[in-house]
Scaffold this active site. Structure first.
Site, short mmCIF file in Angstrom:
data_model
loop_
_atom_site.label_atom_id
_atom_site.label_comp_id
_atom_site.label_asym_id
_atom_site.label_seq_id
_atom_site.Cartn_x
_atom_site.Cartn_y
_atom_site.Cartn_z
CG ASP A 208 42.70 40.04 40.27
OD1 ASP A 208 41.71 39.77 39.57
OD2 ASP A 208 42.75 39.83 41.50
CD GLN A 211 35.36 42.54 42.10
OE1 GLN A 211 34.35 42.95 41.51
NE2 GLN A 211 35.28 41.61 43.03
CB CYS A 372 39.14 37.82 50.05
SG CYS A 372 37.91 36.59 50.46
#
Ligand code: C6P
Length: 414
Positions: A208, A211, A372
């Protein structure tokens, strides 16, 4: 091109900030200090111009028209894919699928790859610091398929526990899905090593990159991951656009995620032949303007240089960490040895929501809440925390302003 790229010592932030109209405003009568780029970065006018040009000149659908406007829109849309391919160093543009963002990218993998490859008794590994977008799609998949979701633990610094992955990997593990950079803690995970270990155990690896892509050079081939997810709005691009990188052989074997127009090569009432990669995974009219804007964002980042961006932000991270940790009663959440662009903190006696409001009244935008990443917050005994997240357009003076504003908030709340 940005107005100014850099001076001798690195990025010239004073000049470069002129490219960002939203940074020029006053908020509650004070100069805005924007420290919420992990939620969404600001947009340079080069990206806004690319969007305007599409809407004012090239506005039409892609892959469907023989007319001039459609040709132009299609060329720009597809050349945007090339630009993102180059940014990620993917082997070919067909390995880049446009999505709405990192969330949709991960859902695409969980549905398109997961339903075919994860079965009863199998395992999916995620880490203890994941964003909900890299937990819930796997949780749903595991429930549906009778598989087990397991969590790679972290230590009190917010780093993955050394050796934990090695003990958890087995032939039952089908995929290891981890954040490159944690949005809640800033931890940079050793994704290259994780991908290599996953592969050695016969599993795939999803990174992922929501960021990490805005903050450091990314080379998906060198990283060795099978999937890499990112969001445009976190890297100076428009909202509503992101991408999934997937290695061609993996992508080729995946089932379509959504279906309809553009993802087909022929349809009868009895049978459908799917389109080539990557269109097979882009059903319906795509986010054309946003993809074009995303290409302008990638051009902007590349012209600054991801190395220079990373160096500037490393300096800011060290400075911001030092400035904030000197405040009595302030506890840093996430103190990993390798971190990027995020300083999360808890202030004794202050509810994060109150703190966030008091900072806002001083013109400072930070995010407060669980980010989150509820399991990560819970690990630190918190339901919420404040987070200052930054980008290449931030300066040391932004952290001076934040530190002073936190002191003021402390006095008000005492
Ligand atoms: N994090 C934050 O404030 P979307 O919303 O699809 O663009 O990105 C989801 C996502 C996935 N992974 C990570 C590591 C993320 O940080 C995010 C988005 C924002 O931290 C909004 S919750």
């Amino acid at each position: 091109m940005p107005t100014v790229v850099c001076n001798e010592s690195g990025l010239d932030t004073d000049l470069l900030r002129g490219d960002f109209p939203a940074l020029q405003q006053l908020v509650h009568g004070r100069q805005l200090v924007y420290l919420d780029s992990a939620a969404s970065s600001q947009t340079p006018r080069q990206v806004i111009s690319a969007l305007l040009e599409y809407y004012e000149r090239d506005r039409s659908n892609v892959h469907r028209g023989v007319h001039e406007l459609s040709q132009r829109a299609t060329d720009k849309y597809e050349s945007a894919r090339y630009r993102l391919q180059r940014f990620l160093n993917a082997a070919e543009p067909e390995e880049v699928v446009w999505t709405r963002g990192a969330t949709e990218s991960i859902n695409l993998v969980a549905a398109g790859w997961g339903r075919q490859n994860v079965g009863p008794g199998d395992e999916v590994l995620v880490s203890a610091m994941e964003h909900h977008s890299n937990i819930v799609p796997w949780q749903i998949l595991c429930k549906e398929r009778g598989a087990r979701l397991r969590v790679i633990p972290m230590n009190r610094r917010g780093e993955l526990v050394e050796g934990a992955l090695d003990t958890m990997l087995s032939p039952r593990v089908r995929i290891v899905a981890v954040a490159h950079v944690s949005n809640a803690l800033g931890t940079v995970n050793p994704v290259r090593e994780i991908a290599a270990k996953a592969h050695a155990a016969g599993a795939l690896c999803l990174v992922d990159g929501a960021q990490s892509a805005p903050h450091m050079p990314i080379d998906v081939q060198e990283m060795g991951c099978d999937f890499f997810a990112l969001s445009g709005h976190k890297m100076c691009g428009p909202t509503g656009i992101g991408a999934l990188y997937a290695r061609r052989p993996v992508l080729e074997a995946m089932a379509p995620y959504q279906s309809g127009g553009d993802m087909i090569s022929s349809v009868t009432f009895e049978h459908t032949e799917y389109n080539d990669l990557p269109h097979r995974f882009e059903a319906g009219t795509p986010a054309i303007a946003q993809a074009i804007g995303m290409a302008a964002a990638v051009d902007y980042l590349e012209s600054l240089g991801m190395d220079r961006i990373q160096a500037h932000e490393r300096d800011l991270l060290a400075y911001g960490t030092e400035r904030l940790s000197a405040i009595p009663g302030l506890r840093l959440i996430g103190t990993a040895r390798d971190k990027a662009a995020v300083v999360t903190f808890d202030l004794e006696g202050a509810h994060p929501a109150d703190l966030g409001t008091l900072l806002d009244h001083q013109g400072i935008a930070v995010r407060v809440g669980h980010h989150c990443a509820e399991p990560a917050m819970r690990f630190f005994g918190l339901s919420a925390a404040a987070r200052a997240s930054f980008s290449f357009y931030n300066t040391r003076s932004d952290f001076d302003a934040l530190a002073e504003a936190v002191e003021t908030a402390k006095e008000i709340l005492a």
